[in-house]
Design a protein around this motif. Structure first.
Motif, mmCIF file in Angstrom:
data_model
loop_
_atom_site.group_PDB
_atom_site.id
_atom_site.type_symbol
_atom_site.label_atom_id
_atom_site.label_comp_id
_atom_site.label_asym_id
_atom_site.label_seq_id
_atom_site.Cartn_x
_atom_site.Cartn_y
_atom_site.Cartn_z
ATOM 1 N N LYS A 35 -15.389 3.906 -3.992
ATOM 2 C CA LYS A 35 -14.065 3.785 -4.614
ATOM 3 C C LYS A 35 -12.940 3.709 -3.588
ATOM 4 O O LYS A 35 -11.865 4.284 -3.775
ATOM 5 N N VAL A 36 -13.209 3.049 -2.484
ATOM 6 C CA VAL A 36 -12.143 2.761 -1.522
ATOM 7 C C VAL A 36 -12.158 1.258 -1.254
ATOM 8 O O VAL A 36 -13.147 0.584 -1.517
ATOM 9 N N MET A 37 -11.048 0.756 -0.715
ATOM 10 C CA MET A 37 -10.909 -0.674 -0.518
ATOM 11 C C MET A 37 -11.645 -1.108 0.739
ATOM 12 O O MET A 37 -11.525 -0.482 1.786
ATOM 13 N N CYS A 92 0.834 -1.219 0.000
ATOM 14 C CA CYS A 92 0.000 0.000 0.000
ATOM 15 C C CYS A 92 0.862 1.260 0.000
ATOM 16 O O CYS A 92 1.685 1.455 0.886
ATOM 17 N N PRO A 93 0.674 2.142 -1.001
ATOM 18 C CA PRO A 93 1.537 3.317 -1.117
ATOM 19 C C PRO A 93 1.153 4.453 -0.171
ATOM 20 O O PRO A 93 1.936 5.376 0.022
ATOM 21 N N THR A 94 -0.039 4.393 0.402
ATOM 22 C CA THR A 94 -0.526 5.572 1.123
ATOM 23 C C THR A 94 -0.493 5.430 2.636
ATOM 24 O O THR A 94 -0.700 6.413 3.346
ATOM 25 N N GLY A 95 -0.312 4.213 3.125
ATOM 26 C CA GLY A 95 -0.422 4.020 4.571
ATOM 27 C C GLY A 95 -1.854 3.761 4.985
ATOM 28 O O GLY A 95 -2.147 3.648 6.177
ATOM 29 N N GLU A 113 -10.027 4.424 5.377
ATOM 30 C CA GLU A 113 -10.678 4.779 4.109
ATOM 31 C C GLU A 113 -10.493 6.239 3.721
ATOM 32 O O GLU A 113 -10.703 6.600 2.570
ATOM 33 N N ASP A 114 -10.118 7.083 4.675
ATOM 34 C CA ASP A 114 -9.895 8.488 4.333
ATOM 35 C C ASP A 114 -8.564 8.688 3.619
ATOM 36 O O ASP A 114 -8.325 9.718 3.003
ATOM 37 N N TRP A 115 -7.694 7.710 3.730
ATOM 38 C CA TRP A 115 -6.382 7.822 3.089
ATOM 39 C C TRP A 115 -6.301 7.020 1.798
ATOM 40 O O TRP A 115 -5.416 7.240 0.975
ATOM 41 N N CYS A 116 -7.187 6.032 1.672
ATOM 42 C CA CYS A 116 -7.106 5.111 0.534
ATOM 43 C C CYS A 116 -7.357 5.855 -0.774
ATOM 44 O O CYS A 116 -8.318 6.604 -0.900
ATOM 45 N N ILE A 117 -6.460 5.656 -1.759
ATOM 46 C CA ILE A 117 -6.647 6.308 -3.058
ATOM 47 C C ILE A 117 -7.345 5.379 -4.052
ATOM 48 O O ILE A 117 -7.544 5.738 -5.204
ATOM 49 N N GLY A 118 -7.670 4.173 -3.616
ATOM 50 C CA GLY A 118 -8.372 3.264 -4.511
ATOM 51 C C GLY A 118 -7.521 2.781 -5.673
ATOM 52 O O GLY A 118 -8.009 2.639 -6.793
ATOM 53 N N CYS A 119 -6.241 2.508 -5.396
ATOM 54 C CA CYS A 119 -5.369 2.040 -6.482
ATOM 55 C C CYS A 119 -5.564 0.547 -6.739
ATOM 56 O O CYS A 119 -5.241 0.049 -7.809
ATOM 57 N N GLY A 120 -6.075 -0.177 -5.754
ATOM 58 C CA GLY A 120 -6.377 -1.591 -5.951
ATOM 59 C C GLY A 120 -5.185 -2.524 -5.827
ATOM 60 O O GLY A 120 -5.333 -3.739 -5.974
#
Ligand code: SF4
Ligand code: SF4
Lengths: 305, 254
Positions: free
Chosen positions: B144-146, B101-104, B119-126
């Protein structure tokens, strides 16, 4: 795996852009007094391709407005490292280009640093996929090696075309280097295809643990229509199509550019031939990258067999 | 921080008994129901009443058929059997979904080992869903979040609900008691005892994820019967008393 257009475009175009930037990192050694126009066009194309790819890569995000957060986890995540390295490369390369263009002050070490950073960026792109053990086809050191070699070959082809545009002809030395680099890249890719393990690491037996009792197969799926997992991880393409696409990728991405370089040597009018070579090479690379995703199988599918 | 903790104080997780699960999907529905109103964004569905409904679910039940291997020397091959197989996040110790995960946004808690998504940090990159070999993560089609199993982190520590409800929703719901919740780091816990007794095992050990959740294998069937049981005969009751006398008398006459 699902081949997302934005990611395919990103890896191909940024790859070639960073490949060109790598070569430009050493340009001070060739000609410190390169003209403003020469530098503007070369750096412009390298940056445009790299940046266009990076922007496109954010299109597949659910929340592109939070993309900056992806720069925070470089200690653990290759995707994060890739983002950080890409930005460092652009900053360093930008400073190098601007100092040279506007202050006639080419700083060679800055160029070398740009070159190294460009290589590391492409390596990190490859590692994003190579780190995923659940996708056996990708989980190999050869994966980032292929990314790197294609990036260098693409960059070299761009450099050759631009050289012909500025100086009328590409010259036998640079032409040979470009051909050798294409050859090496495709040889590595061929090896990547050859050494693929066809047997999956995980089977329905190991996935459920029921293999200890006997032969296990799915009787009823947990859902009646496709879900996120099937769309992302279940994407598969028939072997017949894969074979055709592989030929197309090699033909357009490798054979055609070499033939066109030879034509340029034989008939002159270099820049036209070489522009064509760049275009078909990029098309071939798009096919190669599409196949990179479409061919790959994910371990989770063991729960669906 | 998407680096994994060196070790966790506790390892909260599930033990799922494949011998008991009847495949009713009650846990699947209970999970969706609780988590659509609990931690994070609701679990959405798209085209729910249309031709191609899709939606995010954190727990799903597959059904497998297992054909036992012929034992050398056995009189007969045991018949194939059906095994219902619930699957959700296994809260792995070496969770590959966290480190990619790139965002933490994805992280593993060092106190109880629960793997969660901020979920507030997730960029939805998958990428985390790609990294999980078990298919335990699904991107929500609306937010659009994991999304993934939280081990009902909003139930297990929740002092506003009765104590017997402070277990994951799936465990609380299971009518057959095929699902158990506890601390797998504690060798004396019920779940650890169960795993030790029944030979609980890891899914896909070859992926090196070291899952915390364990599965208990179906108990062996009495599969060494020489002949298949005559079920029709079992259905005919042996008559006693007056009916028995009548049955005998009629049989003798007939
Ligand atoms: S089961 Fe999948 S999502 Fe859950 S911790 Fe393991 S790798 Fe991560
Ligand atoms: S989808 Fe979200 S949680 Fe998963 S890797 Fe990307 S940012 Fe992290």
């Amino acid at each position: 795996m699902h081949p997302a257009n934005s990611v395919i475009f990103f890896t191909v175009f940024s790859g070639a852009g960073f490949g060109l930037l790598f070569l430009l990192g050493f340009a001070t050694m060739a000609d410190e007094n390169a003209s403003f126009l020469f530098l503007f066009v070369h750096f412009g194309i390298a940056f445009a391709m790299a940046v266009a790819g990076l922007i496109s890569s954010t299109f597949h995000l659910g929340h592109p407005e939070r993309a900056w957060r992806a720069l925070t986890q470089w200690r653990s995540s290759w995707l994060s490292r890739e983002g950080v390295l890409a930005i460092l490369t652009l900053l360093c390369g930008g400073a190098y280009a601007l100092l040279w263009m506007f202050f006639f002050n080419p700083i060679a070490p800055l160029g070398w640093l740009t070159a190294v950073l460009a290589l590391l960026t492409v390596w990190a792109t490859g590692m994003i996929y190579a780190q995923i053990k659940a996708v056996r086809l990708w989980y190999r050191l050869l994966t980032p090696v292929c990314y790197l070699l294609f990036s260098l070959a693409g960059g070299m082809l761009l450099f050759l075309m631009l050289h012909a545009a500025f100086f009328g002809e590409a010259g036998p030395f640079l032409s040979s280097v470009a051909m050798v680099m294409l050859l090496i890249a495709w040889a590595a890719k061929w090896w990547w295809w050859r050494t693929r393990g066809d047997a999956p690491l995980s089977t329905p037996g190991t996935a459920t643990g029921l293999g200890a009792i006997g032969k296990t197969r799915l009787l009823e799926a947990p859902h009646t229509s496709d879900n996120y997992l099937m769309k992302e991880m279940g994407f598969q393409i028939g072997r017949k199509h894969a074979d055709k696409l592989r030929l197309l990728a090699i033909g357009l991405g490798g054979v055609a550019p070499v033939v066109l370089i030879l034509m340029a040597r034989a008939f002159g009018g270099d820049v036209v031939w070489l522009l064509l070579a760049v275009i078909v090479h990029l098309l071939g690379m798009l096919a190669e990258r599409w196949l990179f995703f479409a061919e790959a199988k994910h371990a989770v599918m063991a729960f669906y067999r | 921080m998407t680096s994994l903790p060196q070790s966790t104080d506790r390892k909260l997780g599930l033990v799922i008994d494949l011998d008991i699960c009847v495949g009713c999907h009650a846990c699947v529905v209970a999970c969706k129901e609780w988590n659509t109103g609990g931690y994070g964004a609701p679990l959405s569905d798209q085209d729910a009443y249309g031709d191609e409904p899709v939606g995010s679910w954190l727990n799903r039940v597959h059904t497998f058929e297992v054909t036992p291997r012929a034992e050398p020397g056995a009189k007969a091959v045991a018949p194939a059997r059906v095994v219902h197989f619930p699957k959700s996040c296994l809260h792995c110790e070496d969770a590959p979904c966290v480190t990619v995960c790139p965002t933490g946004a994805s992280f593993k808690r060092s106190d109880d080992g629960i793997v969660l998504v901020n979920e507030d940090w997730c960029i939805g990159c998958g990428l985390c869903a790609w990294a999980c070999p078990y298919g335990a993560r699904e991107m929500d089609g609306a937010e659009k979040v994991m999304k993934k199993c939280t081990l009902c982190v909003d139930r297990i520590y929740n002092e506003n609900i009765p104590e017997e409800d402070r277990v994951p929703s799936c465990v609380r719901t299971c009518p057959a008691k095929a699902r158990h919740f506890g601390d797998l780091a504690d060798p004396d816990s019920d779940v650890s005892q169960m795993v030790a007794e029944r030979g609980g095992y890891d899914l896909m050990p070859e992926q090196g994820t070291k899952p915390v959740n364990k599965y208990l294998p179906p108990r062996p069937k009495q599969d060494d019967l020489a002949e298949p049981i005559n079920l029709a005969a079992l259905a005919e009751p042996k008559a006693t008393g007056f009916l028995g006398w009548l049955d005998d008398a009629l049989t003798r006459i007939g």
